[in-house]
Motif scaffolding. Sequence first.
Motif, PDB file in Angstrom:
ATOM      1  N   THR A  29      48.142  19.695  19.861  1.00 13.45           N
ATOM      2  CA  THR A  29      48.055  19.216  18.480  1.00 13.45           C
ATOM      3  C   THR A  29      48.353  20.349  17.512  1.00 13.45           C
ATOM      4  N   SER A  30      47.729  21.500  17.725  1.00 19.26           N
ATOM      5  CA  SER A  30      47.955  22.640  16.831  1.00 19.26           C
ATOM      6  C   SER A  30      49.405  23.111  16.900  1.00 19.26           C
ATOM      7  N   LEU A  31      49.965  23.109  18.077  1.00 17.64           N
ATOM      8  CA  LEU A  31      51.352  23.529  18.256  1.00 17.64           C
ATOM      9  C   LEU A  31      52.305  22.620  17.489  1.00 17.64           C
ATOM     10  N   ALA A  55      47.430  11.489  32.499  1.00 21.08           N
ATOM     11  CA  ALA A  55      48.117  10.440  31.734  1.00 21.08           C
ATOM     12  C   ALA A  55      48.039  10.686  30.225  1.00 21.08           C
ATOM     13  N   ALA A  56      46.894  11.131  29.732  1.00 16.21           N
ATOM     14  CA  ALA A  56      46.737  11.352  28.291  1.00 16.21           C
ATOM     15  C   ALA A  56      47.650  12.474  27.812  1.00 16.21           C
ATOM     16  N   VAL A  57      47.821  13.509  28.637  1.00 21.99           N
ATOM     17  CA  VAL A  57      48.727  14.597  28.275  1.00 21.99           C
ATOM     18  C   VAL A  57      50.168  14.094  28.249  1.00 21.99           C
ATOM     19  N   GLN A  62      54.933  12.794  25.160  1.00 22.16           N
ATOM     20  CA  GLN A  62      55.997  11.833  24.874  1.00 22.16           C
ATOM     21  C   GLN A  62      56.050  11.508  23.386  1.00 22.16           C
ATOM     22  N   ALA A  63      54.887  11.305  22.778  1.00 17.89           N
ATOM     23  CA  ALA A  63      54.844  10.982  21.354  1.00 17.89           C
ATOM     24  C   ALA A  63      55.329  12.149  20.495  1.00 17.89           C
ATOM     25  N   LEU A  64      55.084  13.373  20.962  1.00 22.09           N
ATOM     26  CA  LEU A  64      55.498  14.558  20.207  1.00 22.09           C
ATOM     27  C   LEU A  64      56.957  14.926  20.472  1.00 22.09           C
ATOM     28  N   GLY A  65      57.580  14.266  21.443  1.00 25.12           N
ATOM     29  CA  GLY A  65      58.949  14.610  21.801  1.00 25.12           C
ATOM     30  C   GLY A  65      59.051  15.806  22.721  1.00 25.12           C
ATOM     31  N   LYS A 276      41.426  13.883  18.258  1.00 21.89           N
ATOM     32  CA  LYS A 276      40.711  12.639  18.534  1.00 21.89           C
ATOM     33  C   LYS A 276      41.262  11.488  17.708  1.00 21.89           C
ATOM     34  N   ARG A 277      41.551  11.769  16.454  1.00 18.87           N
ATOM     35  CA  ARG A 277      42.040  10.725  15.556  1.00 18.87           C
ATOM     36  C   ARG A 277      43.438  10.254  15.961  1.00 18.87           C
ATOM     37  N   ALA A 278      44.275  11.194  16.387  1.00 25.63           N
ATOM     38  CA  ALA A 278      45.655  10.842  16.703  1.00 25.63           C
ATOM     39  C   ALA A 278      45.790  10.169  18.062  1.00 25.63           C
ATOM     40  N   TRP A 279      44.949  10.563  19.031  1.00 29.83           N
ATOM     41  CA  TRP A 279      45.179  10.108  20.397  1.00 29.83           C
ATOM     42  C   TRP A 279      44.016   9.292  20.952  1.00 29.83           C
ATOM     43  N   ASP A 280      43.003   9.051  20.122  1.00 33.29           N
ATOM     44  CA  ASP A 280      41.894   8.191  20.522  1.00 33.29           C
ATOM     45  C   ASP A 280      41.316   8.621  21.866  1.00 33.29           C
ATOM     46  N   ILE A 281      40.972   9.904  21.955  1.00 27.23           N
ATOM     47  CA  ILE A 281      40.399  10.431  23.178  1.00 27.23           C
ATOM     48  C   ILE A 281      39.034  11.006  22.879  1.00 27.23           C
ATOM     49  N   ASP A 282      38.252  11.189  23.921  1.00 30.35           N
ATOM     50  CA  ASP A 282      36.892  11.691  23.790  1.00 30.35           C
ATOM     51  C   ASP A 282      36.898  13.174  24.077  1.00 30.35           C
ATOM     52  N   LEU A 283      36.531  13.973  23.083  1.00 27.93           N
ATOM     53  CA  LEU A 283      36.493  15.417  23.241  1.00 27.93           C
ATOM     54  C   LEU A 283      35.100  15.941  22.957  1.00 27.93           C
TER      55      LEU A 283
END
Length: 283
Positions: A29-31, A55-57, A62-65, A276-283
Amino acid sequence: MERSALVDTISLLTTLDQNYLPQLQVLLTSLSLNNPGESICLYLLHSGIPEQRLAAVYRQCQALGYAAVPLRVDDGLFAHAPTTRQYPKEMYYRLLAPLLLPDQVRRVLYLDPDTLVINPIRPLWERELNGNLFGAAAHTGKTELANSVNQLRLGTERDYYNSGVLLMDLEAGRREIRPQALFRYVEEHRKELLLPDQDMLNALYSQRILPLEDVLWNYDARNYSSYLLRSGGICNLQWVMEHTAILHFCGKAKPWKSKYAHRFGILYRHYIQLTKRAWDIDL
């Protein structure tokens, strides 16, 4: 390497187990936010992370290209390697990256998953290594005493380089790095090793390392006051946010854990929320 030979795509490498996958997603995300439009290929060396955990990675890349290339390392390479619970086989992965990554990959930028990228990294990617195997930073300030202790402990005369950010010439590494040299060093010095992968880097290859500016490319997030003092007040928070590219959350205390007390913890928490907001994951 000649500048004209550098490819446009930045090849990144990380090595981790599945417990650090959430931190890898925060790093990505930061990158992406601070390097818009960059072409990135992420190589992930691991010893057996289940596909469902990756899978989440995959989705994020994929979404970031970004291209994502997970590579499961063959255990056979380490059949005769000294390994214990304290020294797992994964400690060898980053230094053996020239032998583990595809031959067409000519250089790679290794990042520990406990880093944030807060400014462009292309200037580092395009840094000439001038015949060295690695580009790495030695942490300054509070760690200078440790620097001297580590030089004495490892029998080296150069600074003690941190292995959390490494620019690597893979072509040179394929010619010069031999697994047996690493295995033999660990076998002969295992009682002396504190940070095995970092100790191997310094003991075996310190003469083949191009020094990088840690305040720019491997900023120890614990040492804000030291950087500020050594710079005569120049490297304040505003300067860091405008110039430092890679923040490294070194040490046992980590900013995703409760009670993290160091200055840049709140910045890390911000990137956790964005992830979390962008990828709906639990951190």
